[in-house]
Structures are given as structure tokens and as C-alpha cells.
Design a protein around this motif. Structure first.
Motif, PDB file in Angstrom:
ATOM      1  N   SER A   1      11.269  37.684  80.941  1.00 32.10           N
ATOM      2  CA  SER A   1      10.535  36.933  79.924  1.00 32.10           C
ATOM      3  C   SER A   1      11.544  36.279  78.987  1.00 32.10           C
ATOM      4  O   SER A   1      12.740  36.257  79.246  1.00 32.10           O
ATOM      5  CB  SER A   1       9.622  37.875  79.143  1.00 32.10           C
ATOM      6  N   THR A   2      11.074  35.759  77.872  1.00 28.92           N
ATOM      7  CA  THR A   2      11.980  35.115  76.916  1.00 28.92           C
ATOM      8  C   THR A   2      12.690  36.126  76.029  1.00 28.92           C
ATOM      9  O   THR A   2      13.477  35.747  75.169  1.00 28.92           O
ATOM     10  CB  THR A   2      11.192  34.140  76.019  1.00 28.92           C
ATOM     11  N   ASN A   3      12.443  37.424  76.238  1.00 28.74           N
ATOM     12  CA  ASN A   3      12.970  38.437  75.325  1.00 28.74           C
ATOM     13  C   ASN A   3      14.450  38.741  75.494  1.00 28.74           C
ATOM     14  O   ASN A   3      15.113  39.138  74.558  1.00 28.74           O
ATOM     15  CB  ASN A   3      12.175  39.742  75.465  1.00 28.74           C
ATOM     16  N   GLY A   4      14.985  38.619  76.704  1.00 30.09           N
ATOM     17  CA  GLY A   4      16.408  38.871  76.911  1.00 30.09           C
ATOM     18  C   GLY A   4      16.711  40.311  77.267  1.00 30.09           C
ATOM     19  O   GLY A   4      16.258  40.821  78.284  1.00 30.09           O
ATOM     20  N   VAL A   5      17.478  41.032  76.401  1.00 31.35           N
ATOM     21  CA  VAL A   5      17.960  42.386  76.680  1.00 31.35           C
ATOM     22  C   VAL A   5      17.436  43.348  75.619  1.00 31.35           C
ATOM     23  O   VAL A   5      17.437  43.036  74.427  1.00 31.35           O
ATOM     24  CB  VAL A   5      19.504  42.431  76.693  1.00 31.35           C
ATOM     25  N   ILE A   6      17.014  44.532  76.059  1.00 33.86           N
ATOM     26  CA  ILE A   6      16.667  45.623  75.146  1.00 33.86           C
ATOM     27  C   ILE A   6      17.655  46.761  75.379  1.00 33.86           C
ATOM     28  O   ILE A   6      17.964  47.096  76.522  1.00 33.86           O
ATOM     29  CB  ILE A   6      15.247  46.160  75.389  1.00 33.86           C
ATOM     30  N   ARG A   7      18.140  47.355  74.287  1.00 36.49           N
ATOM     31  CA  ARG A   7      18.949  48.566  74.383  1.00 36.49           C
ATOM     32  C   ARG A   7      18.228  49.694  73.654  1.00 36.49           C
ATOM     33  O   ARG A   7      17.695  49.493  72.562  1.00 36.49           O
ATOM     34  CB  ARG A   7      20.325  48.363  73.752  1.00 36.49           C
ATOM     35  N   ALA A   8      18.208  50.887  74.260  1.00 30.85           N
ATOM     36  CA  ALA A   8      17.590  52.052  73.627  1.00 30.85           C
ATOM     37  C   ALA A   8      18.435  53.284  73.907  1.00 30.85           C
ATOM     38  O   ALA A   8      19.099  53.372  74.942  1.00 30.85           O
ATOM     39  CB  ALA A   8      16.167  52.259  74.139  1.00 30.85           C
ATOM     40  N   ASP A   9      18.390  54.241  72.979  1.00 26.13           N
ATOM     41  CA  ASP A   9      19.157  55.473  73.160  1.00 26.13           C
ATOM     42  C   ASP A   9      18.641  56.295  74.331  1.00 26.13           C
ATOM     43  O   ASP A   9      19.410  57.011  74.979  1.00 26.13           O
ATOM     44  CB  ASP A   9      19.101  56.331  71.895  1.00 26.13           C
ATOM     45  N   ASN A  10      17.333  56.223  74.581  1.00 23.10           N
ATOM     46  CA  ASN A  10      16.745  57.047  75.634  1.00 23.10           C
ATOM     47  C   ASN A  10      15.452  56.415  76.125  1.00 23.10           C
ATOM     48  O   ASN A  10      15.045  55.343  75.658  1.00 23.10           O
ATOM     49  CB  ASN A  10      16.505  58.478  75.133  1.00 23.10           C
ATOM     50  N   SER A  11      14.793  57.093  77.053  1.00 26.47           N
ATOM     51  CA  SER A  11      13.598  56.519  77.673  1.00 26.47           C
ATOM     52  C   SER A  11      12.379  56.566  76.762  1.00 26.47           C
ATOM     53  O   SER A  11      11.349  55.973  77.087  1.00 26.47           O
ATOM     54  CB  SER A  11      13.291  57.245  78.987  1.00 26.47           C
ATOM     55  N   ASN A  12      12.470  57.243  75.623  1.00 20.87           N
ATOM     56  CA  ASN A  12      11.399  57.191  74.629  1.00 20.87           C
ATOM     57  C   ASN A  12      11.520  55.975  73.714  1.00 20.87           C
ATOM     58  O   ASN A  12      10.640  55.732  72.887  1.00 20.87           O
ATOM     59  CB  ASN A  12      11.392  58.458  73.773  1.00 20.87           C
ATOM     60  N   GLY A  13      12.628  55.251  73.823  1.00 26.48           N
ATOM     61  CA  GLY A  13      12.828  54.070  72.991  1.00 26.48           C
ATOM     62  C   GLY A  13      13.460  54.358  71.648  1.00 26.48           C
ATOM     63  O   GLY A  13      13.427  53.506  70.747  1.00 26.48           O
ATOM     64  N   THR A  14      14.058  55.522  71.478  1.00 28.09           N
ATOM     65  CA  THR A  14      14.711  55.862  70.214  1.00 28.09           C
ATOM     66  C   THR A  14      15.805  54.845  69.883  1.00 28.09           C
ATOM     67  O   THR A  14      16.624  54.507  70.732  1.00 28.09           O
ATOM     68  CB  THR A  14      15.320  57.274  70.296  1.00 28.09           C
ATOM     69  N   ASN A  15      15.789  54.361  68.639  1.00 30.68           N
ATOM     70  CA  ASN A  15      16.767  53.374  68.163  1.00 30.68           C
ATOM     71  C   ASN A  15      16.820  52.126  69.040  1.00 30.68           C
ATOM     72  O   ASN A  15      17.882  51.512  69.206  1.00 30.68           O
ATOM     73  CB  ASN A  15      18.169  53.993  68.071  1.00 30.68           C
ATOM     74  N   ALA A  16      15.681  51.738  69.597  1.00 29.37           N
ATOM     75  CA  ALA A  16      15.644  50.528  70.426  1.00 29.37           C
ATOM     76  C   ALA A  16      15.963  49.307  69.573  1.00 29.37           C
ATOM     77  O   ALA A  16      15.485  49.171  68.446  1.00 29.37           O
ATOM     78  CB  ALA A  16      14.275  50.372  71.074  1.00 29.37           C
ATOM     79  N   THR A  17      16.776  48.420  70.114  1.00 26.94           N
ATOM     80  CA  THR A  17      17.123  47.187  69.416  1.00 26.94           C
ATOM     81  C   THR A  17      16.039  46.142  69.645  1.00 26.94           C
ATOM     82  O   THR A  17      15.371  46.148  70.686  1.00 26.94           O
ATOM     83  CB  THR A  17      18.447  46.618  69.941  1.00 26.94           C
ATOM     84  N   PRO A  18      15.846  45.234  68.702  1.00 32.25           N
ATOM     85  CA  PRO A  18      15.066  44.038  69.037  1.00 32.25           C
ATOM     86  C   PRO A  18      15.765  43.314  70.183  1.00 32.25           C
ATOM     87  O   PRO A  18      16.988  43.399  70.339  1.00 32.25           O
ATOM     88  CB  PRO A  18      15.113  43.217  67.745  1.00 32.25           C
ATOM     89  N   ALA A  19      15.004  42.635  71.009  1.00 31.78           N
ATOM     90  CA  ALA A  19      15.592  41.953  72.160  1.00 31.78           C
ATOM     91  C   ALA A  19      16.642  40.949  71.706  1.00 31.78           C
ATOM     92  O   ALA A  19      16.490  40.278  70.688  1.00 31.78           O
ATOM     93  CB  ALA A  19      14.508  41.252  72.960  1.00 31.78           C
ATOM     94  N   PHE A  20      17.737  40.862  72.452  1.00 26.53           N
ATOM     95  CA  PHE A  20      18.804  39.928  72.107  1.00 26.53           C
ATOM     96  C   PHE A  20      19.280  39.209  73.359  1.00 26.53           C
ATOM     97  O   PHE A  20      19.032  39.635  74.480  1.00 26.53           O
ATOM     98  CB  PHE A  20      19.975  40.650  71.426  1.00 26.53           C
ATOM     99  N   GLY A  21      19.997  38.105  73.153  1.00 32.86           N
ATOM    100  CA  GLY A  21      20.592  37.369  74.260  1.00 32.86           C
ATOM    101  C   GLY A  21      19.629  36.403  74.920  1.00 32.86           C
ATOM    102  O   GLY A  21      18.464  36.281  74.549  1.00 32.86           O
ATOM    103  N   ALA A  22      20.146  35.729  75.930  1.00 32.64           N
ATOM    104  CA  ALA A  22      19.369  34.740  76.666  1.00 32.64           C
ATOM    105  C   ALA A  22      18.214  35.403  77.402  1.00 32.64           C
ATOM    106  O   ALA A  22      18.279  36.566  77.781  1.00 32.64           O
ATOM    107  CB  ALA A  22      20.272  34.010  77.657  1.00 32.64           C
ATOM    108  N   GLY A  23      17.141  34.653  77.608  1.00 29.10           N
ATOM    109  CA  GLY A  23      15.987  35.159  78.332  1.00 29.10           C
ATOM    110  C   GLY A  23      16.014  34.737  79.789  1.00 29.10           C
ATOM    111  O   GLY A  23      16.979  34.149  80.277  1.00 29.10           O
ATOM    112  N   GLY A  24      14.929  35.042  80.505  1.00 29.60           N
ATOM    113  CA  GLY A  24      14.834  34.688  81.915  1.00 29.60           C
ATOM    114  C   GLY A  24      15.866  35.387  82.769  1.00 29.60           C
ATOM    115  O   GLY A  24      16.381  34.819  83.736  1.00 29.60           O
TER     116      GLY A  24
END
Length: 440
Positions: free
Chosen positions: A211-234
Motif C-alpha cells: 500500500s502507500t504506507n511503506g515500512v512498519i517497525r515493531a518491537d514484537n508481534s503485539n506491535g509494541t513501540n510500532a513506528t508510524p509507517a515510513f519510506g516509499a510505498g508500493g
């Protein structure tokens, strides 16, 4: 002062009461102590912010001699710590400890003692990691206490599945589906059309989205400290250089390099002859492996290339090795499992769904085996379409297998012969079901 005198006197009388001691008795009793050293292993993970990690020679030396210089102690989610010690004069010894940031043990003294530490993550913990591993080498003087810092890095991971058409990430511990954890959002970001997953040295998850969201980073599979999406999409694919703390990701026609926190995106150029990128991975020397297709007249050949992501900054050659053949057909992913390189060969025919290569000193790709045939029957050796390598495992390749919108499963094999073929999952949106990416 009086206490010290009394202790000396008491010690004296104890020695006397033992009776005469010969030199040989004394030597035999002292020998075990003289031949041992006490080792204190300080165990830590890489820092959360790799940019703060000073990797200069001086700091490396300081970290070696100062155990408190380890960036961060082991997390409480470690369930056990296995320590292996080897030396040229005594073979291998193993000992298991409970979870702790430090471990103390007695080791035969001598030179070139090699330490391997493996810390297992507790069952049910939301971390994507299954275990961390670190190594160290030290000389151990007899009778001394030696502190040794061990910087741990990711060893094995759980199976994290980019469930594309279900718009979710699914994490399971094993091919039994244990501890199923499906997430449609991580933090405030929807997991829309996830295409690929990678991990950094701390076990954090990086997800590329189409999608247009790009990259998500999270500490774990629960989404702890997940970042807002960054970088190019698609985006089509993603990979982390866990040694140099660099993030790479690509759309079909563009390749990017970024810091792990997503604040320094740079475009990388000159990856011809590939014009459509499908998969990337980091090779052991920091170079990139890229698979995809190109265009020559009306023909669309497929390629694997070895790419130097730093060559552009010094006007060097970016593509330093490449491979193409009739059996390589729409390769969708690539994975480094030293000493081999594996390719998920989506369009491969009979016995060509999974390809294995080695790389020689001239950066030439040498075929080292092939396995799997395209089909639609649930039979060992038959792939719907080998599409993505999932997870980092020392005992198996985990493959996302899909072709049409109604065929999805995971496949595990232990080697290029297809040994221990294990399928998991069916098509759908419920527990133990997936709708994996099935578009070429």
C-alpha cells in the motif's frame, strides 16, 4: 584488627588439626583450583539506537575489558541460557543456566577458550525471536576470575507471515501453529497488503507494505513501540543488514537504503540487468542479493545479481556478480543460509521450485541443487508456487507457498532434498488459514 588476628589464628589451628600434609597431598588438592578459572559472562543485546553504538577500535577494546560496557542486559523473557565452551586441550563442555544478564562458571584455564552463548526466549513471549546467540574468545589464567562481555544477536525467529489478502501479520512459534497471533494493526498503522518481513539484531520486526504506507517497525508481534509507517510505498520486499544496521527495501522498479529508524532514506541505482525486483537479501559480506526479471527485446529473462550498495558513492561497479539460466524463471525471493544461497523460483518447472547456489571467489553463482515441482495437489514435493522465505531457522527452510487466490499454505523442508516436508495451513481468513500473495 582483632577480628583479622582471630581469623589468622583460627586458620592456623585448622591446618594443624588436619595433621601432616605431604607435598604430593598439597599439590593434588590444589591442582583442580590451579587448573581452573572463574568466568563471568555479561550478556547483552545491541543498543536500541545503533547510531549510538561506537564501533571504533578503542571502544571495541574497552567493551572487551569492561563488562559493564555492554549496551543492554538480557531481557527477562529469556527462559534459559546455554553456554558452550571449547578449547584445544579439553573438547567441548556445556552448561545451562536460568535467565540472567550475567552467568558465572568454572572453566579449565588456558589459552584460546571459545564461548558460545544461546539464550532461548520463553514460550508465549510476543517477541519474534526464538533465540539469541553470541560468541567470545578469551585466554584464562589459572586461578583467576575473568569477566567476558558477550554481545548477543538474533539467532532464530518465529514464523512471521505477511498474510497479504487478509491484511494482517501472523506469528506462530512453529509449523504446528503454536501461539497463533494475528494482527491487522501495529500501533496506529494498518497492516495493508504486507509483502515481506525481516528482522534486526534485536529481533524487531520490519514489514514492507504494498500500500502507500511503506515500512512498519515493531518491537514484537503485539506491535509494541510500532513506528508510524515510513519510506516509499508500493513495496515488494525488505531485508535488514544485521551486522551494519542498515535497512533495505524495494518496489518493483526502485531500491532504497535507510537507517533502522527510517530517518535516512536513500535511492540506490544501477541494478541492471534487473528491471523488476521481486526479492532481496543481505549476503554475508554486506552486499545485496537481488532476484527479478529484465527485458531483452520481447524476452523477459530472470536474474540473480550480487549488488554493492556502496559502490555508487565511490563511482564503482554496483553489480559485481550475476546469474541467469533457462531454469531460473520469475524468481520471487532469495535467502542467504551460509554457505548457500536459496532462491524461491516461482515459475520454475519440474524440480526447480527451490534452487540452491554457492558463490565462488570470483562472485560466480554455482548451482548446488534444486527441488520441488509446480502443481496444485497437496503432495510432498509439489508447490503451488514457492514465493517467500519466512523466518530464520537453523533446521529448516520455511516457504510461503501460493499460486491462485484459493491456494495458500506454508511449507517446511530441512534441506534441498525436501527432507522432512511439512505443510501447514489452508486458504482462508480464520485461525490456521492464510491468503498469501498470488500475483506475478
Amino acid at each position: 584488627m582483632k577480628k583479622r588476628i582471630y581469623l589468622v589464628i583460627l586458620g592456623f589451628f585448622i591446618i594443624i588439626s588436619l595433621g601432616p600434609i605431604s607435598c604430593s597431598d598439597s599439590e593434588s588438592r590444589m591442582s583442580p583450583l590451579l587448573n581452573q578459572a572463574t568466568v563471568i559472562l555479561s550478556i547483552g543485546l545491541p543498543p536500541e539506537d545503533p547510531s549510538a553504538y561506537n564501533n571504533s577500535l578503542g571502544n571495541k577494546i574497552r567493551r572487551f575489558f569492561v563488562p559493564d560496557a555492554i549496551a543492554q542486559t538480557a531481557p527477562a523473557s529469556f527462559s534459559s541460557i546455554l553456554v558452550r565452551v571449547s578449547g584445544p586441550d579439553f573438547g567441548v563442555m556445556e552448561q545451562t543456566f536460568g535467565p540472567s544478564g550475567t552467568v558465572s562458571l568454572s572453566v579449565p584455564s588456558g589459552n584460546f577458550r571459545q564461548f558460545e552463548v544461546i539464550a532461548a526466549i520463553a514460550s508465549g513471549d510476543p517477541s519474534a525471536a526464538l533465540s539469541f546467540r553470541g560468541t567470545a574468545v578469551a585466554n584464562l589464567p589459572a586461578g583467576e576470575t575473568v569477566s567476558i562481555p558477550v554481545l548477543m544477536g538474533l539467532n532464530e525467529t518465529k514464523i512471521v507471515v505477511p498474510d497479504y489478502y487478509n491484511n494482517r501479520i501472523v506469528t506462530i512459534d512453529s509449523m504446528t501453529g503454536a501461539n497463533w497471533n494475528a494482527r491487522a494493526t501495529l500501533g496506529s498503522t494498518s497492516v495493508t497488503q504486507p509483502t515481506d518481513v525481516s528482522f534486526d539484531a534485536r529481533g524487531r520486526i520490519y514489514i514492507s507494505l504494498n500500500s502507500t504506507n511503506g515500512v512498519i517497525r515493531a518491537d514484537n508481534s503485539n506491535g509494541t513501540n510500532a513506528t508510524p509507517a515510513f519510506g516509499a510505498g508500493g513495496l515488494q520486499t525488505i531485508a535488514v543488514d544485521r551486522t551494519n544496521n542498515i535497512l533495505y527495501y524495494a518496489s518493483s522498479g526502485a531500491l532504497y537504503k535507510n537507517s533502522l529508524d527510517g530517518t535516512n532514506e536513500q535511492s540506490l541505482l544501477n541494478f541492471a540487468p534487473i528491471t523488476a525486483i521481486y526479492g532481496i537479501d543481505v549476503y554475508s559480506n554486506g552486499l545485496l542479493l537481488i532476484v527479478g526479471t529484465g527485458v531483452i527485446s520481447t524476452v523477459t529473462p530472470s536474474y540473480i545479481i550480487l549488488y554493492d550498495p556502496n559502490a555508487g558513492s565511490r563511482s564503482g561497479q554496483t553489480v559485481v556478480g550475476q546469474y541467469t539460466s533457462a531454469s531460473l524463471n520469475t524468481p520471487w525471493d532469495v535467502m542467504t543460509v551460509p554457505p548457500y544461497i536459496y532462491v524461491a523460483n516461482l515459475g520454475g518447472g519440474a524440480n526447480n521450485q527451490i534452487l540452491r547456489f554457492s558463490l565462488d571467489s570470483n562472485n560466480s553463482f554455482i548451482p548446488q541443487g534444486n527441488y520441488g515441482t509446480f502443481g496444485t495437489t497437496a503432495t510432498p514435493g509439489i508447490f503451488y508456487g514457492a514465493r517467500r522465505f519466512l523466518a530464520i531457522r537453523n533446521d529448516a527452510l520455511i516457504i510461503a507457498d501460493s499460486n491462485t487466490i484459493s491456494l495458500s499454505q506454508l511449507i517446511s523442508i530441512s534441506d534441498i532434498s525436501g527432507a522432512n516436508w511439512t505443510p501447514f495451513g489452508t486458504h482462508g481468513s480464520l485461525i490456521n488459514q492464510f491468503k498469501l500473495w498470488a500475483v506475478c
